[in-house]
Design a protein around this motif. Sequence first.
Motif, PDB file in Angstrom:
ATOM      1  N   ARG A   4       0.830  -1.210   0.000  1.00  0.00           N
ATOM      2  CA  ARG A   4       0.000   0.000   0.000  1.00  0.00           C
ATOM      3  C   ARG A   4       0.866   1.263   0.000  1.00  0.00           C
ATOM      4  NH1 ARG A   4      -3.402  -3.069   3.547  1.00  0.00           N
ATOM      5  NH2 ARG A   4      -5.292  -3.620   2.424  1.00  0.00           N
ATOM      6  N   GLU A  62      -3.106   0.685  -4.211  1.00  0.00           N
ATOM      7  CA  GLU A  62      -3.069  -0.612  -3.514  1.00  0.00           C
ATOM      8  C   GLU A  62      -2.717  -1.698  -4.523  1.00  0.00           C
ATOM      9  OE1 GLU A  62      -6.337  -1.830  -0.684  1.00  0.00           O
ATOM     10  OE2 GLU A  62      -6.488  -3.427  -2.173  1.00  0.00           O
ATOM     11  N   LYS A  97      -2.459  -5.554  -4.950  1.00  0.00           N
ATOM     12  CA  LYS A  97      -2.876  -6.802  -4.317  1.00  0.00           C
ATOM     13  C   LYS A  97      -2.163  -7.957  -5.018  1.00  0.00           C
ATOM     14  CE  LYS A  97      -5.583  -9.170  -1.619  1.00  0.00           C
ATOM     15  NZ  LYS A  97      -5.332  -9.129  -0.187  1.00  0.00           N
ATOM     16  N   VAL A  98      -1.469  -8.756  -4.244  1.00  0.00           N
ATOM     17  CA  VAL A  98      -0.732  -9.879  -4.849  1.00  0.00           C
ATOM     18  C   VAL A  98      -1.705 -11.025  -5.129  1.00  0.00           C
ATOM     19  CG1 VAL A  98       1.122 -11.560  -4.501  1.00  0.00           C
ATOM     20  CG2 VAL A  98       1.365  -9.225  -3.604  1.00  0.00           C
ATOM     21  N   ILE A  99      -1.820 -11.394  -6.392  1.00  0.00           N
ATOM     22  CA  ILE A  99      -2.633 -12.561  -6.769  1.00  0.00           C
ATOM     23  C   ILE A  99      -1.777 -13.430  -7.680  1.00  0.00           C
ATOM     24  CG2 ILE A  99      -4.771 -13.386  -7.823  1.00  0.00           C
ATOM     25  CD1 ILE A  99      -6.100 -10.825  -7.182  1.00  0.00           C
ATOM     26  N   ASN A 137      -2.242 -16.546  -8.726  1.00  0.00           N
ATOM     27  CA  ASN A 137      -2.910 -17.392  -9.710  1.00  0.00           C
ATOM     28  C   ASN A 137      -3.411 -16.540 -10.869  1.00  0.00           C
ATOM     29  OD1 ASN A 137      -5.368 -18.794 -10.905  1.00  0.00           O
ATOM     30  ND2 ASN A 137      -4.477 -20.392  -9.662  1.00  0.00           N
ATOM     31  N   THR A 182      -7.251 -16.412 -11.569  1.00  0.00           N
ATOM     32  CA  THR A 182      -7.967 -15.626 -10.559  1.00  0.00           C
ATOM     33  C   THR A 182      -7.819 -14.135 -10.838  1.00  0.00           C
ATOM     34  OG1 THR A 182      -7.494 -17.349  -8.948  1.00  0.00           O
ATOM     35  CG2 THR A 182      -8.241 -15.246  -8.080  1.00  0.00           C
ATOM     36  N   LEU A 184      -9.709 -12.998 -13.962  1.00  0.00           N
ATOM     37  CA  LEU A 184     -11.150 -12.982 -13.676  1.00  0.00           C
ATOM     38  C   LEU A 184     -11.508 -11.791 -12.786  1.00  0.00           C
ATOM     39  CD1 LEU A 184     -11.929 -16.760 -13.039  1.00  0.00           C
ATOM     40  CD2 LEU A 184     -12.958 -15.332 -14.794  1.00  0.00           C
ATOM     41  N   ALA A 227     -14.062  -8.843 -13.589  1.00  0.00           N
ATOM     42  CA  ALA A 227     -15.185  -8.535 -12.690  1.00  0.00           C
ATOM     43  C   ALA A 227     -15.122  -7.089 -12.187  1.00  0.00           C
ATOM     44  CB  ALA A 227     -15.172  -9.500 -11.512  1.00  0.00           C
ATOM     45  N   GLU A 237     -12.777  -5.764 -10.208  1.00  0.00           N
ATOM     46  CA  GLU A 237     -12.173  -5.618  -8.882  1.00  0.00           C
ATOM     47  C   GLU A 237     -10.919  -4.744  -8.933  1.00  0.00           C
ATOM     48  OE1 GLU A 237     -12.612  -6.846  -5.614  1.00  0.00           O
ATOM     49  OE2 GLU A 237     -14.656  -7.214  -6.259  1.00  0.00           O
ATOM     50  N   LEU A 286     -11.903 -22.741  -9.262  1.00  0.00           N
ATOM     51  CA  LEU A 286     -11.898 -21.914 -10.474  1.00  0.00           C
ATOM     52  C   LEU A 286     -13.271 -21.880 -11.136  1.00  0.00           C
ATOM     53  CD1 LEU A 286      -8.493 -22.597 -12.252  1.00  0.00           C
ATOM     54  CD2 LEU A 286      -9.359 -20.436 -11.382  1.00  0.00           C
ATOM     55  N   LEU A 288     -15.381 -19.487  -9.269  1.00  0.00           N
ATOM     56  CA  LEU A 288     -15.012 -18.101  -9.586  1.00  0.00           C
ATOM     57  C   LEU A 288     -15.567 -17.698 -10.957  1.00  0.00           C
ATOM     58  CD1 LEU A 288     -11.279 -17.713  -8.431  1.00  0.00           C
ATOM     59  CD2 LEU A 288     -13.343 -17.052  -7.239  1.00  0.00           C
ATOM     60  N   MET A 289     -15.391 -18.594 -11.936  1.00  0.00           N
ATOM     61  CA  MET A 289     -15.859 -18.269 -13.287  1.00  0.00           C
ATOM     62  C   MET A 289     -17.372 -18.085 -13.302  1.00  0.00           C
ATOM     63  SD  MET A 289     -13.421 -20.726 -15.525  1.00  0.00           S
ATOM     64  CE  MET A 289     -14.155 -20.436 -17.114  1.00  0.00           C
ATOM     65  N   VAL A 298     -18.288 -14.706 -11.776  1.00  0.00           N
ATOM     66  CA  VAL A 298     -17.989 -13.572 -12.657  1.00  0.00           C
ATOM     67  C   VAL A 298     -18.988 -13.535 -13.821  1.00  0.00           C
ATOM     68  CG1 VAL A 298     -16.276 -12.622 -14.257  1.00  0.00           C
ATOM     69  CG2 VAL A 298     -15.548 -13.494 -12.035  1.00  0.00           C
ATOM     70  N   GLY A 356     -21.186 -11.000 -12.159  1.00  0.00           N
ATOM     71  CA  GLY A 356     -20.232  -9.901 -12.348  1.00  0.00           C
ATOM     72  C   GLY A 356     -19.475  -9.585 -11.064  1.00  0.00           C
ATOM     73  N   TRP A 357     -19.292 -10.584 -10.235  1.00  0.00           N
ATOM     74  CA  TRP A 357     -18.657 -10.403  -8.918  1.00  0.00           C
ATOM     75  C   TRP A 357     -17.740 -11.584  -8.674  1.00  0.00           C
ATOM     76  CZ3 TRP A 357     -19.919 -13.882  -4.808  1.00  0.00           C
ATOM     77  CH2 TRP A 357     -19.384 -13.546  -3.566  1.00  0.00           C
ATOM     78  N   ILE A 358     -16.643 -11.363  -7.977  1.00  0.00           N
ATOM     79  CA  ILE A 358     -15.702 -12.461  -7.732  1.00  0.00           C
ATOM     80  C   ILE A 358     -15.452 -12.594  -6.229  1.00  0.00           C
ATOM     81  CG2 ILE A 358     -13.642 -11.009  -8.148  1.00  0.00           C
ATOM     82  CD1 ILE A 358     -12.417 -13.566  -9.488  1.00  0.00           C
ATOM     83  N   ILE A 381     -13.243 -13.252  -4.036  1.00  0.00           N
ATOM     84  CA  ILE A 381     -11.863 -13.432  -3.557  1.00  0.00           C
ATOM     85  C   ILE A 381     -11.632 -12.511  -2.370  1.00  0.00           C
ATOM     86  CG2 ILE A 381     -10.876 -14.219  -5.731  1.00  0.00           C
ATOM     87  CD1 ILE A 381      -9.765 -11.314  -6.032  1.00  0.00           C
ATOM     88  N   TYR A 382     -10.570 -12.813  -1.663  1.00  0.00           N
ATOM     89  CA  TYR A 382     -10.243 -12.092  -0.431  1.00  0.00           C
ATOM     90  C   TYR A 382      -9.410 -10.876  -0.808  1.00  0.00           C
ATOM     91  CZ  TYR A 382      -9.456 -12.262   4.665  1.00  0.00           C
ATOM     92  OH  TYR A 382      -9.446 -12.031   6.016  1.00  0.00           O
ATOM     93  N   ARG A 383     -10.031  -9.706  -0.917  1.00  0.00           N
ATOM     94  CA  ARG A 383      -9.268  -8.506  -1.315  1.00  0.00           C
ATOM     95  C   ARG A 383      -8.677  -7.786  -0.108  1.00  0.00           C
ATOM     96  NH1 ARG A 383     -10.916  -4.147  -3.602  1.00  0.00           N
ATOM     97  NH2 ARG A 383      -8.748  -3.636  -3.899  1.00  0.00           N
ATOM     98  N   SER A 384      -9.503  -7.633   0.912  1.00  0.00           N
ATOM     99  CA  SER A 384      -8.994  -7.043   2.158  1.00  0.00           C
ATOM    100  C   SER A 384      -9.797  -7.642   3.307  1.00  0.00           C
ATOM    101  CB  SER A 384      -9.146  -5.530   2.134  1.00  0.00           C
ATOM    102  OG  SER A 384     -10.488  -5.204   1.877  1.00  0.00           O
ATOM    103  N   VAL A 416      -6.167 -20.064  -5.170  1.00  0.00           N
ATOM    104  CA  VAL A 416      -7.221 -19.744  -6.140  1.00  0.00           C
ATOM    105  C   VAL A 416      -8.096 -18.591  -5.642  1.00  0.00           C
ATOM    106  CG1 VAL A 416      -9.309 -20.640  -7.249  1.00  0.00           C
ATOM    107  CG2 VAL A 416      -7.241 -22.019  -7.197  1.00  0.00           C
ATOM    108  N   PHE A 417      -8.459 -18.607  -4.360  1.00  0.00           N
ATOM    109  CA  PHE A 417      -9.333 -17.553  -3.821  1.00  0.00           C
ATOM    110  C   PHE A 417      -8.531 -16.395  -3.216  1.00  0.00           C
ATOM    111  CE2 PHE A 417     -12.160 -21.133  -4.151  1.00  0.00           C
ATOM    112  CZ  PHE A 417     -13.360 -20.559  -4.533  1.00  0.00           C
ATOM    113  N   ASN A 418      -7.226 -16.475  -3.376  1.00  0.00           N
ATOM    114  CA  ASN A 418      -6.326 -15.416  -2.938  1.00  0.00           C
ATOM    115  C   ASN A 418      -6.503 -15.060  -1.454  1.00  0.00           C
ATOM    116  OD1 ASN A 418      -4.183 -13.924  -4.129  1.00  0.00           O
ATOM    117  ND2 ASN A 418      -5.302 -12.104  -3.533  1.00  0.00           N
TER     118      ASN A 418
END
Lengths: 532, 315
Positions: A210, A229, A231-233, A235, A238, A241, A245, A247, B151, B154-155, B158, B162-164, B166-169, B260-262
């Motif tokens: 950050r 920010e 964000k490490v991804i 995969n 993922t 996608l 989406a 994000e 996966l 997730l697909m 999306v 239109g939403w995924i 995953i763990y963003r924060s 996969v889900f970060n």
Amino acid sequence: MRAKIATAMALCLWAVTLAGGPALAEKQGGTLRVYHRDNLPSGSIHEEATISTVQPFMAVFNNLVMFDQGKKLNSAETIVPDLAESWAWDATRTRLTFKLRQGVKWHDGKPFTAKDVQCTWAKLTGKDTADDFRRNPRAIWYQNVKDVAVNGDHEATFVLGRPQPSLLNMLASGYTPIYPCHVSTQAMRTNPIGTGPFRFVEFKRGDVVRFARNPDYWKKGRPYLDAIEWKVIENRSTRILAFIAGEFDMTFSADVTVPLLKDVTSQAPRAVCEVASTGVSTNLIVNPSAPPFNDAKVRQALALTLDRKSIIDIVSQGKHSLAGVMLPPPEGSWGMPPEMLEKLPGYSADIDKSRAEGRKIMAGLGYGPGKTLKVKVSTRNIAIYRDPAVLLIDQLKSIYIDGELDVVDTSIWHAKVTRKEFSVGMNLTGVGVDDPDVNLYENYACNSERNLTQYCNKEVDALIDRQSQETDVATRKQIVWEIERRLAEDLARPIISYERAATCWQPHLKGFVLHHNSIYNNWRFEDVWLDK
Amino acid sequence: MGAYLIRRFLLMLLTLFGMSVLIFVMLRLVPGNITDIIFDSAGFVNPAQKAKIERQLGLDQPIVTQYVAWIAGLARGDLGYAFVSEKPAIEEILPRIPVTAKLAVLALVFSVLFGVPLGVISAVRQNTALDYVLRVVSLSGLSLPSFWLGLLILMACVQWFGWIPIYRSTPDNFWREIALLSIPAAAVGFRSSALVMRLTRSSMLEVLRQDYIRTARAKGASDASVNYEHALRNAVLPVVTIIGIEAAFLIGGLIVTETVFNIPGVARFLVEAIRWRDYPIVQNLVMFIAVVVVVVNFIVDMTYVVLDPRIKYEE
């Protein structure tokens, strides 16, 4: 007459309004969300040779000069002031003096002075051994810098051993930030302090990096964003996608390969995607001390069997660039024209003829359908390395070489190559700036640590020095092309192709210009804003 | 019971000691060390600088000295410094444990909540259409790799929403976090639930054929009472065993699911640390996992006593 003047004035007013229009539209605030493709090693740009560090951390720093963030191609003509307000060469062209900006502060509040410039190069050139870098991958860039002298707090002079016009290009690279004297190199890896538009906030390994807006940034009104920010991804599926989406506002640099691009543009049709050269080449490495490759004839046969075009077609649907050592035109300023490239050994369009010649050489050495030469083709265990290596193995069969893929764990790849524990290998090399000094010194000079194959030809070294001092671009190009010819004849890390890939961003991301001849120099983000 | 507990505790210590030696030695047998990798990111290797870093990190010391230093540190609660981030290892490991713990518990809960009732239904309705459907579901659970299932989820999200997920924060409250983790937990728990379902079914079928079940029915007990009070209680012992084993194996499934889900948990972090040969992180994390596995197995053993009063460890 009055009517004409009035019309002209109205037109002028209209033009001024148009020119000023975008500036009025720029919006302050928001967090730029970008995904990062992997776990970045550290925050110290000077100690790394990877885009993984440069892309997020360039926004923390300033250089003395930089490549114009708004122009697509980096060149000597697009260099603009950064911490230096102006610069001038002396008559001998061995002293380059920078007048430094006043009132600039480091993120911890301490003032920036010429001493900081001096300290940075003391570490880069190995003069400061008390608090040196753990590793210094671009030491070769500054081998000609004999000293950095200071005159007061706001003037620094680079003293060179001989003229080197390209020094400015290297100073403009994202790889060349100014570090503070008062912060240790260890702290710069974990908690870097800069003068740039964004302050470092946190680095959670494998998770997030950050940055927050620097409210005391010396460039008034910049940056527009409140925060960035990353964000490490790890995969790829993922993260792509997640971008689709919505994000993320932006993908990692050149993360969308040509085959993936269709998926992204069809599923996120509003996304802006630009395919550009990454400055990364796929190249063949041959160990000249490992028999039978110590025989120049075998190496020559190897060059003759390469069918670069078919590798490019298969790996990138024809989008990668056929190239010599330097990045080819139109993005590259120093690459050979195609008609000249075709005349280099191993570049002929008539592959059948070249291979017949290669077979003849191998037959002369006693090899044939009944007696093939067995070799291991080593490469890193990453798809972008493995794919061309597999294709190479197939091509080697045409000259009676029976290749076996030797996949090396990515963590020990460079150690293995440095110890010369390979015969033939497939490698990828990134070049920070499209400039012969950067590419040739780093990868082909006898004393370079990043010259992985330890290729050494004193005549080529002399030519590299000659082109480095040449101020006339046309003459310099001729010398560079002569070097290219020598390198091709010596089979010194033959280039298969230069990579092209796409970077994508959402349409609400404004003020960002993707550079098309390097991925390392346009991540300052001070002009970027979000139209949300 | 007291003597048994002491015996088990001593055995646990012995197991953990063996594990520590094994982890330590195996890590150092893997080719390449952190200095190779540090240099790899710089694109070259400088042998002199490499030796200097090895000295700084204590890697030039004899292996026994390094081992003793690690164990002595552990005894003091000092996990050492992470080689890559140059921070105390405890600071790197500690924040990640709760994330993985929540995910693992959710996955286990999912596997039990789905596996046990569906296994019972499948057994009770043996050879009906419902039984066949449930058997197909359980087979697919065993054969679908969790990363692939992840996966697909997730697909689908999306594509349709239109939403995924995953763990963003870190979500701002506990329940939101649980809601976010429930999707990956389902992906990783699906396999375990399939295993639990199949085992519950076969165990139930065996128990349902026992004389005491027939006696219970003859005495006029309801179907629910027979199935859940008499049969399930006796059929559940092997299921508890498999849940204990699954808890240990879950870490393997979590590595791919966290990727996969970060999810910034310990499983993914462990793989990353292994890749970087970040010894202090790997050693301490693997030891932590070993402790968890040993403790879970101990709890499973204790659960037997509760479920079957005939089991007495003293005897």
